[in-house]
Write an enzyme that holds these catalytic residues in place. Sequence first.
Site, PDB file in Angstrom:
ATOM      1  N   TRP A 102       0.841  -1.215   0.000  1.00 36.03           N
ATOM      2  CA  TRP A 102       0.000   0.000   0.000  1.00 36.03           C
ATOM      3  C   TRP A 102       0.859   1.242   0.000  1.00 36.03           C
ATOM      4  CZ3 TRP A 102      -4.382  -0.675  -2.024  1.00 36.03           C
ATOM      5  CH2 TRP A 102      -5.147  -1.798  -1.764  1.00 36.03           C
ATOM      6  N   ASP A 172      -1.745   6.424   6.707  1.00 39.85           N
ATOM      7  CA  ASP A 172      -2.817   5.569   6.211  1.00 39.85           C
ATOM      8  C   ASP A 172      -3.122   4.552   7.312  1.00 39.85           C
ATOM      9  OD1 ASP A 172      -4.419   3.714   4.962  1.00 39.85           O
ATOM     10  OD2 ASP A 172      -3.068   3.331   3.270  1.00 39.85           O
ATOM     11  N   LYS A 196     -12.492  -1.918   6.847  1.00 44.51           N
ATOM     12  CA  LYS A 196     -11.769  -2.855   7.711  1.00 44.51           C
ATOM     13  C   LYS A 196     -12.221  -2.734   9.163  1.00 44.51           C
ATOM     14  CE  LYS A 196      -8.687  -3.020   4.078  1.00 44.51           C
ATOM     15  NZ  LYS A 196      -7.902  -2.157   3.221  1.00 44.51           N
TER      16      LYS A 196
END
Length: 364
Positions: A102, A172, A196
């Site tokens: 990511w 993030d 999530k």
Amino acid sequence: MDRVVNFSAGPSALPLEVLQRAQSELINTHHSGMSVMEMSHRSKAFERILQEAKSRLRNLLEIPDSYKILFLQGGASLQFSMIPLNLLQKDHEAAYLITGSWSKKAVKEAKKIGNVKILATSENDSFRSIPDFSKSTLSSKTSYIHITGNNTIEGTRISSVPKIDSIPVVSDLSSSILSEKINVEDYGVIYAGAQKNLGPSGVTVVIIREDLVGNADPNIPSMLNYATHVEADSLYNTPPTFGIYMMNLVLEWIESLGGVAEIESRNRKKASLLYEAIDQSPLFYSPVNKADRSLMNIPFKTESDELDQAFLQYASSNGLVELKGHRSVGGMRASLYNAMPFESVERLVEAMAGFERQISATSN
Ligand SMILES: *Cc1c(COP(=O)(O)O)cnc(C)c1O
């Protein structure tokens, strides 16, 4: 009704209580005579839901008043572009800590907007650890430092936020927001896709320090400018109304359990139970550097793909699903987000022990 134990990395399991509450309110939300999905986003009823979600998040994370909370669309992935578009000043650079897939995607987008410096990377270690960034020096023209707080795919987490020359840190936290206490003031911006730890996919939370809003080139698209959404209080256009409603229920559920401190203590117990089982196992091992292990996403492996496959099948026949590791890592990965009860992790650990017994019985 047979619900499985869902270890998916995202979208992931939601608290059963929240799903049942949403079900009971689905066709008539808050006595409005209509579903939240059918409500005008400018109605009083929806405005109340939006403000409740915001104030719950503010209380749970102890977000100071000098930070704005935005509910946007486009996922965490759109933030990979919005962050540099809004924060990366002309003739400056942005520093990125590369700790997994990511972070690499975040860098790829930032490079399209401006200059990127790599603060440190653990790619040569296949991202099994967090690289040391303590000795890094940065130019005085560094607009921000970007980190991926929890690496969903690789199963690592950053336990100390970089503090370098008061450069704002952007993190993030898609796969770890609300899983443990954080000090919001350590960050300039926090962002997270909801799917999530917060609710269904479709809504992205951005928590941004006031002074970082309003510095973008006015010619960037309005929808990509944080100032647009701050001025309109996340109602510039139609927000993801159902997602915000669901997130509000998840936040209420966290409050009812005792807030983030309680959630963190549960998450630590869940993660220790699984890590201990892995570390003591003659069959399974963790590919991740011990000091950098994630509380949320726990990869583990056997020494062969065949055994991994056999275990996944054994687990699935016991109602434990979505345990296949990401294709870049292989093996298994158990995601133990906030909604995962301790008892479900116990079931996984029992299945691991049962599988070990089965293997040793057949090899004798
Ligand atoms: C899932 C994830 C993303 C991507 O989120 P989208 O909402 O699908 O764009 C980005 N970063 C991290 C750390 C993630 O876990």
